[in-house]
Design a protein around this motif. Structure first.
Motif, PDB file in Angstrom:
ATOM      1  N   UNK A 271      53.967  93.479 -57.110  1.00  0.00           N
ATOM      2  CA  UNK A 271      53.616  94.503 -56.120  1.00  0.00           C
ATOM      3  C   UNK A 271      54.038  93.952 -54.767  1.00  0.00           C
ATOM      4  N   UNK A 272      54.955  94.609 -54.121  1.00  0.00           N
ATOM      5  CA  UNK A 272      55.517  94.057 -52.888  1.00  0.00           C
ATOM      6  C   UNK A 272      54.958  94.740 -51.646  1.00  0.00           C
ATOM      7  N   UNK A 273      55.007  94.024 -50.513  1.00  0.00           N
ATOM      8  CA  UNK A 273      54.427  94.508 -49.257  1.00  0.00           C
ATOM      9  C   UNK A 273      55.349  94.124 -48.116  1.00  0.00           C
ATOM     10  N   UNK A 274      55.120  94.599 -46.955  1.00  0.00           N
ATOM     11  CA  UNK A 274      54.583  95.869 -46.514  1.00  0.00           C
ATOM     12  C   UNK A 274      55.777  96.773 -46.305  1.00  0.00           C
ATOM     13  N   UNK A 275      55.870  97.826 -47.068  1.00  0.00           N
ATOM     14  CA  UNK A 275      57.028  98.723 -47.038  1.00  0.00           C
ATOM     15  C   UNK A 275      56.555 100.058 -46.480  1.00  0.00           C
ATOM     16  N   UNK A 292      54.055  99.138 -54.693  1.00  0.00           N
ATOM     17  CA  UNK A 292      54.423  98.982 -53.289  1.00  0.00           C
ATOM     18  C   UNK A 292      53.153  99.118 -52.462  1.00  0.00           C
ATOM     19  N   UNK A 293      52.906  98.117 -51.634  1.00  0.00           N
ATOM     20  CA  UNK A 293      51.712  98.088 -50.786  1.00  0.00           C
ATOM     21  C   UNK A 293      52.165  98.500 -49.387  1.00  0.00           C
ATOM     22  N   UNK A 294      51.550  99.565 -48.868  1.00  0.00           N
ATOM     23  CA  UNK A 294      52.103 100.200 -47.670  1.00  0.00           C
ATOM     24  C   UNK A 294      51.025 100.762 -46.756  1.00  0.00           C
TER      25      UNK A 294
END
Ligand code: G3P
Ligand code: CA
Length: 307
Positions: A271-275, A292-294
């Motif tokens: 889970x990738x951030x900050x998009x 996606x962590x946004x």
């Protein structure tokens, strides 16, 4: 054990990249169990639609880590919210990102002589007096406060939402992992249903993630960072997910994470951030990330669904 996920392979191929199967371990091309929590959908040619997490709540639209940001995420239609947990001087768990109160509250006006305004130097009652919303936007959130974790959990539960809980700066708060888990248990968040798909605990501290995993092996955990591929098998021993800053990843790295089984025996996730913009959301989606962590979940939802 190393595994190959069809979706990851397809994504790597789409990007014109080689899917590197890590050396040494056995390889399985058979389908493996899907995401531990939550389940993600698929679209088109097996491209994963990532789960969208509202970072610090829907923090582009309401002051971060407040109950108002949690509600804003719900109104926008998002189940998952992310938060940051720290501890007050008198031992209360509170939800706030910085280890000082200055940026997101009026502490400097209310307590001008208490520099440097560290969270750990204030009691819960003192923090409850602070305004955590007036700084945001045109002031429409004036009166919002720094929630205790207990209050925050009640809001999330009332909204039927799910929580990606970050233990923030655990080195400042010895024992915070056990204390957090105790509260979650008391509030009913460690029962089978919640552990299955309503809660993930993450930290930038591998030691903290290890403690959580040791204390409650049933809880899904994530390590925040981008370990080198060679180090990933060590992380797989105690965590289920590796959650990196989006600028640090590639499709090959994501595939390498997916190629490992994590602490619960399922394929590890990313889970990738900050998009916060559509182009970047599509880019990391093409890399095969699971989540996606946004701050702007509506923007990301539109992008990853091809809108
Ligand atoms: O959930 C990922 C993200 O929250 C990590 O960075 O500094 O916003 O807590 P930070
Ligand atoms: Ca965070």
């Amino acid at each position: 054990m190393y595994v190959v996920r069809p979706a990851a392979a397809a994504t790597a191929a789409f990007l014109g990249l080689t899917l590197t199967v890590l050396g040494g371990g056995s390889v399985s091309a058979a389908p493996i169990p899907g995401p531990t929590a939550p389940a993600a959908g698929t679209r088109g040619a097996d491209v994963l639609v990532p789960v969208v997490y509202a970072h610090r709540g829907a923090s582009a639209y309401a002051p971060e880590n407040t109950l108002e940001a949690v509600d804003r995420a719900m109104w926008l239609g998002f189940d998952w919210v992310e938060n940051d947990v720290q501890r007050t001087k008198d031992g209360e768990l509170v939800v706030i990102h910085d280890d000082t109160l200055s940026r997101t509250t009026d502490v400097e006006q209310v307590f001008p002589d208490r520099r440097p305004w560290r969270v750990a130097d204030f009691t819960a009652a003192e923090i409850a007096r602070l305004d955590a919303g007036a700084w945001f936007g045109d002031g429409e959130y004036a009166g919002a406060h720094v929630p205790t974790l207990r209050e925050y959990m009640a809001q999330v539960r009332g909204n039927r939402q799910k929580l990606l809980l970050e233990i923030k700066k655990p080195e400042l708060y010895p024992g915070i992992e056990e204390q957090t888990l105790r509260l979650l248990e008391e509030l009913g968040w460690l029962d089978e249903r919640h552990v299955a798909d309503r809660l993930v605990v993450q930290s930038f501290s591998a030691d903290s993630v290890k403690i959580v995993h040791r204390l409650r092996p049933d809880v899904v955990t994530a390590f925040l960072g981008t370990p080198p591929v060679a180090d990933l098998p060590r992380y797989a021993e105690f965590t289920d997910r590796i959650n990196p800053w989006h600028t640090t990843i590639s499709a090959d790295w994501v595939a390498a994470v997916h190629g490992l089984r994590g602490a619960h025996g399922k394929a590890m996730e990313v889970d990738t951030w900050i998009v916060d913009d559509a182009a970047t959301a599509r880019k990391v989606q093409a890399m095969g990330v699971d989540g996606i962590i946004t701050n702007a979940p509506d923007v990301v939802r539109g992008a990853v669904n091809g809108l």
